[in-house]
Design an enzyme around this catalytic site. Structure first.
Site, PDB file in Angstrom:
ATOM      1  N   THR A  75      46.095 -66.379  -1.699  1.00  0.00           N
ATOM      2  CA  THR A  75      46.978 -65.626  -2.582  1.00  0.00           C
ATOM      3  C   THR A  75      48.420 -65.867  -2.166  1.00  0.00           C
ATOM      4  O   THR A  75      48.743 -65.880  -0.975  1.00  0.00           O
ATOM      5  CB  THR A  75      46.653 -64.114  -2.557  1.00  0.00           C
ATOM      6  OG1 THR A  75      47.563 -63.423  -3.430  1.00  0.00           O
ATOM      7  CG2 THR A  75      46.764 -63.532  -1.164  1.00  0.00           C
ATOM      8  N   HIS A 105      35.883 -58.221  10.248  1.00  0.00           N
ATOM      9  CA  HIS A 105      35.637 -58.221  11.692  1.00  0.00           C
ATOM     10  C   HIS A 105      34.151 -58.063  12.026  1.00  0.00           C
ATOM     11  O   HIS A 105      33.745 -58.206  13.174  1.00  0.00           O
ATOM     12  CB  HIS A 105      36.444 -57.092  12.340  1.00  0.00           C
ATOM     13  CG  HIS A 105      36.878 -57.400  13.746  1.00  0.00           C
ATOM     14  ND1 HIS A 105      36.349 -58.431  14.493  1.00  0.00           N
ATOM     15  CD2 HIS A 105      37.803 -56.796  14.543  1.00  0.00           C
ATOM     16  CE1 HIS A 105      36.918 -58.457  15.684  1.00  0.00           C
ATOM     17  NE2 HIS A 105      37.811 -57.465  15.740  1.00  0.00           N
TER      18      HIS A 105
END
Length: 415
Positions: A333, A386
């Site tokens: 992006t 994560h």
């Protein structure tokens, strides 16, 4: 009579909203002609007529939610253009009284008030039957059009509400929540796509253990290479050499070294993807969409630039197909086109990684302990899940992207 139904859209899309009718009742349509525009969570889809004939009836109105397989219109297959225009005249006499009465009723309503509320025929009919004043009916439609369900909702409200309003006007500001009495406001209903974007972004943050790491890139080498090769590149390929092809190539190079960022979680398993379908975020008037560059690792710089340009144009023209948006293994992006200097992009679930580009800004950079130079610098951000990507791997991935961009010759040599 032929029923027009909402067609199968995609595996993950089961409903949509009628954005607009492209034809009118009584109008001739040919097989394959577009008759309606349907707004879905991802793209707008144009519904076609599978048979030729005359549109007999619309069963849904703009703004109505419809499901796959639901009947939205009826076509008279035996009718044609001449029949559609001549038949009403032939049948006008038997229906004259009803037509005149209905016209008179509509005319009476038109002349009875100069501020007649905008409402659908179904809403007006129900309001007349229930004795409801349309001026008292609230609607969430951005155009202010009152629909049948608005009248039904108004009817189901407790009748004590108006009395409480007149007896205790002091409570009016509380009902308006954040609205301030006497202050100008405008209420705009969120489009289906904007509602879906909001829902998915919140879900992404709630379901993933999202973390963001940052680095910065000296864009001197990329900018110098573009300056030297842009004219020849354009002449040879018919497309400009932009930043996105460099970043796409750099991301693919880093994904090959750190494959967990090209994976996704499915239950208690990790799905490792051995292909590189790179999503490129595009801002449109309807909201953010992420069309996908398929097998980007097999494309050269020109192929990537050409594909991104084509998808971007389709997005802005609202011509993206659902297949253009499905899948994707990693997303890029670019907030820099709007001037963003620093941001934390949100994951495009179920992907586990997204790279954020930012504005190129000239800043003094230490060359050694004694010397500084002004260099075109860009902050880059990697948001990652994560749960399967450790900090060391995420940081190393971003460093690899940085190294490839600061030595772009090797990207050219690779493809």
């Amino acid at each position: 009579m032929i029923e027009i139904k909402v067609p199968e859209l995609a595996e993950s899309i089961t409903e949509g909203t009628i954005a607009q009718w492209l034809k009118q009742v009584g109008e001739q349509v040919n097989q394959g002609e577009y008759i309606a525009e349907l707004e879905t969570d991802k793209v707008n889809v144009e519904i076609t007529a599978e048979h030729s004939g005359v549109i007999k009836e619309f069963k849904k109105e703009p703004g109505d939610t419809v499901e796959v397989g639901e009947v939205i219109a009826v076509i008279d297959e035996s009718g044609d253009a001449s029949a559609s225009t001549e038949a009403p005249a032939a049948k006008e006499e038997p229906k004259a009284e009803a037509a005149e009465a209905e016209a008179a009723e509509e005319t009476q309503e038109e002349t009875s008030s100069t501020d007649r509320p905008l409402a659908s025929p179904a809403a007006r009919k129900l309001a007349r039957e229930k004795g409801i004043d349309l001026k008292e009916v609230a609607t969430n439609d951005p155009t202010g059009r009152i629909r049948k369900q608005d009248v039904e909702s108004h009817q189901s409200q407790p009748k004590a509400a108006p009395e409480a309003k007149s007896e205790a006007p002091a409570k009016k500001p509380q009902a308006a929540a954040a609205d301030q009495p006497g202050k100008p406001v405008e209420r705009i209903k969120m489009s289906r796509r904007r509602q879906t974007i909001a829902k998915r972004l919140v879900e992404s943050q709630q379901t993933a253990a999202m973390l963001t790491t940052f680095n910065e890139v000296d864009m001197s080498a990329v900018m110098d290479l573009r300056k030297r090769r842009k004219d020849g590149f354009l002449e040879k390929n018919g497309v400009k050499l932009g930043f996105m092809s460099f970043f796409t190539k750099a991301v693919i190079g880093a994904l090959k070294e750190f494959p967990l960022l090209n994976a996704e979680i499915q239950g208690d398993e990790i799905l490792m993807k051995k292909y590189y379908d790179i999503g490129v975020a595009v801002s449109t008037d309807e909201g953010l969409v992420v069309p996908v560059v398929r097998d980007a690792d097999r494309l050269g710089f020109a192929g990537i630039e050409r594909e991104i340009g084509s998808l971007g144009k389709k997005a802005r023209d609202n011509k993206l197909a659902i297949s253009d948006l499905q899948g994707g293994t990693f997303t890029i992006t670019n907030g820099g086109v709007f001037g963003s200097l620093w941001s934390t992009p949100i994951l495009n679930a179920p992907q586990v990684g997204i790279l954020g580009m930012h504005k190129v800004q000239w800043r003094p950079v230490a060359i050694d302990q004694e010397n500084f130079e002004n260099r075109p610098m860009m902050y880059i951000a990697l948001s990652y899940d994560h749960r399967i990507v450790d900090g060391k791997e995420a940081v190393s991935f971003l460093v690899k992207v940085k190294e490839l961009l600061e030595d772009p010759e090797q990207l050219l040599l690779e493809g």
